[in-house]
Motif scaffolding. Sequence first.
Motif, PDB file in Angstrom:
ATOM      1  N   HIS A  24       0.741  -1.205  -0.159  1.00 32.37           N
ATOM      2  CA  HIS A  24       0.087  -0.070  -0.041  1.00 32.37           C
ATOM      3  C   HIS A  24       0.865   1.324  -0.064  1.00 32.37           C
ATOM      4  O   HIS A  24       2.019   1.281   0.602  1.00 32.37           O
ATOM      5  N   ASP A  26       2.386   4.769   1.157  1.00 30.57           N
ATOM      6  CA  ASP A  26       2.915   5.114   2.298  1.00 30.57           C
ATOM      7  C   ASP A  26       3.281   4.278   3.512  1.00 30.57           C
ATOM      8  O   ASP A  26       3.599   4.239   4.542  1.00 30.57           O
ATOM      9  N   THR A  27       3.414   2.938   3.181  1.00 32.14           N
ATOM     10  CA  THR A  27       3.775   1.888   3.918  1.00 32.14           C
ATOM     11  C   THR A  27       5.326   2.057   4.154  1.00 32.14           C
ATOM     12  O   THR A  27       5.823   1.373   5.228  1.00 32.14           O
ATOM     13  N   LYS A  29       7.714   1.647   1.186  1.00 33.69           N
ATOM     14  CA  LYS A  29       8.587   0.858   0.107  1.00 33.69           C
ATOM     15  C   LYS A  29      10.020   1.550  -0.207  1.00 33.69           C
ATOM     16  O   LYS A  29      10.847   1.116  -0.355  1.00 33.69           O
ATOM     17  N   LYS A  31      11.109   4.083   1.460  1.00 30.61           N
ATOM     18  CA  LYS A  31      12.357   4.497   2.392  1.00 30.61           C
ATOM     19  C   LYS A  31      13.198   3.260   2.856  1.00 30.61           C
ATOM     20  O   LYS A  31      14.173   3.217   3.150  1.00 30.61           O
ATOM     21  N   ASN A 139       6.527  -3.205   8.298  1.00 36.74           N
ATOM     22  CA  ASN A 139       7.275  -1.935   8.879  1.00 36.74           C
ATOM     23  C   ASN A 139       6.743  -0.995   9.672  1.00 36.74           C
ATOM     24  O   ASN A 139       5.790  -1.089  10.200  1.00 36.74           O
ATOM     25  N   LYS A 140       7.819  -0.080   9.960  1.00 39.93           N
ATOM     26  CA  LYS A 140       7.490   1.064  11.031  1.00 39.93           C
ATOM     27  C   LYS A 140       7.255   0.659  12.474  1.00 39.93           C
ATOM     28  O   LYS A 140       6.702   1.266  13.117  1.00 39.93           O
ATOM     29  N   ARG A 143       7.365   2.893  15.319  1.00 37.21           N
ATOM     30  CA  ARG A 143       6.355   3.745  15.808  1.00 37.21           C
ATOM     31  C   ARG A 143       5.430   3.224  16.902  1.00 37.21           C
ATOM     32  O   ARG A 143       4.575   3.793  17.310  1.00 37.21           O
ATOM     33  N   SER A 207      12.198  -1.379  10.724  1.00 39.15           N
ATOM     34  CA  SER A 207      12.072  -0.084  10.682  1.00 39.15           C
ATOM     35  C   SER A 207      12.689   0.479   9.407  1.00 39.15           C
ATOM     36  O   SER A 207      14.264   0.179   9.463  1.00 39.15           O
ATOM     37  N   ILE A 209      13.224   3.573   9.144  1.00 39.00           N
ATOM     38  CA  ILE A 209      13.869   4.940   9.691  1.00 39.00           C
ATOM     39  C   ILE A 209      15.147   4.396  10.499  1.00 39.00           C
ATOM     40  O   ILE A 209      16.316   5.001  10.184  1.00 39.00           O
TER      41      ILE A 209
HETATM   42  P1  GDP Z   1       5.721   4.390  -0.088  1.00 35.19           P
HETATM   43  O1  GDP Z   1       4.757   5.044  -0.473  1.00 35.19           O
HETATM   44  O2  GDP Z   1       5.153   2.822   0.354  1.00 35.19           O
HETATM   45  O3  GDP Z   1       7.044   4.352  -1.050  1.00 35.19           O
HETATM   46  O4  GDP Z   1       6.198   4.882   1.411  1.00 35.19           O
HETATM   47  P2  GDP Z   1       7.289   5.813   1.553  1.00 35.19           P
HETATM   48  O5  GDP Z   1       8.726   5.472   1.727  1.00 35.19           O
HETATM   49  O6  GDP Z   1       7.433   7.159   0.821  1.00 35.19           O
HETATM   50  O7  GDP Z   1       7.168   6.379   3.091  1.00 35.19           O
HETATM   51  C1  GDP Z   1       5.894   6.972   3.746  1.00 35.19           C
HETATM   52  C2  GDP Z   1       6.178   7.749   4.757  1.00 35.19           C
HETATM   53  O8  GDP Z   1       6.382   7.044   5.984  1.00 35.19           O
HETATM   54  C3  GDP Z   1       7.307   8.708   4.868  1.00 35.19           C
HETATM   55  O9  GDP Z   1       7.089   9.922   5.437  1.00 35.19           O
HETATM   56  C4  GDP Z   1       8.584   8.167   5.241  1.00 35.19           C
HETATM   57  O10 GDP Z   1       9.545   8.702   6.143  1.00 35.19           O
HETATM   58  C5  GDP Z   1       7.654   7.079   6.427  1.00 35.19           C
HETATM   59  N1  GDP Z   1       8.165   6.035   6.800  1.00 35.19           N
HETATM   60  C6  GDP Z   1       8.511   4.998   5.950  1.00 35.19           C
HETATM   61  N2  GDP Z   1       9.085   3.951   6.735  1.00 35.19           N
HETATM   62  C7  GDP Z   1       8.939   4.294   7.857  1.00 35.19           C
HETATM   63  C8  GDP Z   1       9.673   3.557   9.290  1.00 35.19           C
HETATM   64  O11 GDP Z   1       9.978   2.438   9.096  1.00 35.19           O
HETATM   65  N3  GDP Z   1       9.406   4.115  10.337  1.00 35.19           N
HETATM   66  C9  GDP Z   1       8.710   5.504  10.513  1.00 35.19           C
HETATM   67  N4  GDP Z   1       8.553   6.084  11.529  1.00 35.19           N
HETATM   68  N5  GDP Z   1       8.246   6.089   9.257  1.00 35.19           N
HETATM   69  C10 GDP Z   1       8.390   5.469   8.124  1.00 35.19           C
END
Ligand code: GDP
Length: 367
Positions: A24, A26-27, A29, A31, A139-140, A143, A207, A209
């Motif tokens: 999905h 913002d999960t 991917k 990052k 992931n995350k 948080r 994570s 991050i």
């Molecule tokens: P994508 O749409 O799946 O590619 O998601 P992104 O990589 O753009 O990440 C979406 C948001 O979630 C960004 O603001 C990232 O900084 C944040 N994010 C991604 N991974 C993590 C994580 O493991 N921990 C935290 N706290 N935030 C994350």
Amino acid sequence: GSGSVVNEEREENLRSPICCIMGHVDTGKTKLLDCIRGTHVQEGEAGGITQQIGATYFPAENILERTKELKADAKLKVPGLLVIDTPGHESFTNLRSRGSNLCDIAILVVDIMHGLEPQTIESLNLLRRRNTEFIVALNKVDRLFGWKKCKNAPIRKAMKQQSVDVVNEFNRRVTEVITQFKEQGLNTELYYKNREMGETFSIVPTSAISGEGIPDLLLLLVKWAEKSMVEKLTYVDKVQCTVLEVKVIEGHGTTIDVVLVNGVLHEGDQIVVCGTQEPIVTSIRSLLTPQPLKEIRVKGTYMHHKEVKAAQCIKITAQGLEHAVAGTALHVIGPGEDVEEAKKTAMEDMKSVMSRIDKSGEGVYVQ
Ligand code: GDP
């Protein structure tokens, strides 16, 4: 007997597995991929990771370095891992599908705070339809309320540092996600508890991050691919190659970005590519990959190669690529092979691309 010799040869002759990241929006991917790449760059490792166009190649040495805390074997059977990077934006469904089509294995990213979301289920169904093995990155984890960061630590080591409250919250959310997968008809389990890989899909908490769980994810990916995909990953001479994108590049004219799934491409190879009107017969002028990550910001500089072995993502420059069609196969005409036959095969692809477009209502993606 001769059987064992064949097996030995096989094991030593595996190509890099191709992996794609799905899930999905913002999960995390993007990052996640940044995290895997970035750490190596910060550490200033020699011979490091090369960011490819739409793909990143991770040499085995880097994977081993990154996973050394997990006490992995000193050797991997594959030369590396090619991760395909497809844009997450909705309008790129076509491209995502093209990318995932090439994958031997996938990472399905789920946000631990959100659980399964609509695009997770969409990705899941796509993977099932294609019978693609995948690993869930939950992931995350950072948080979770009160999470203590343990930069780049294996997940079990990181969990040992957490308070009882965090561990409880973690367990509750993991159980919830497992239940949600179950509702989709899928058995999942934390990878270190999974005794039946293949039947039960593995979950790796991560994570993107702070890097917890990333070593686990990398090692599991490569080891699982090596173990369960020997047949698929066995290196062959016959070229298997797909055009990902058609792009005009300053100083190079129209170029094609391809994923070489198997075999070798050489400078000067005669190739046939599907064109919008007719097949394109041309020869490879140059085989390019971007500079290592440090230098990628220097616009327009590429590394030149006399030959490239699979799996890799390569930019090809050649005459007459203006009307090449993305998503189709690239054919190499070997000595004594019939050009007319190759042209026919190339155009067969056009039909299947057009029917896919008809079905999805999308145009041919040409950048
Ligand atoms: P994508 O749409 O799946 O590619 O998601 P992104 O990589 O753009 O990440 C979406 C948001 O979630 C960004 O603001 C990232 O900084 C944040 N994010 C991604 N991974 C993590 C994580 O493991 N921990 C935290 N706290 N935030 C994350």
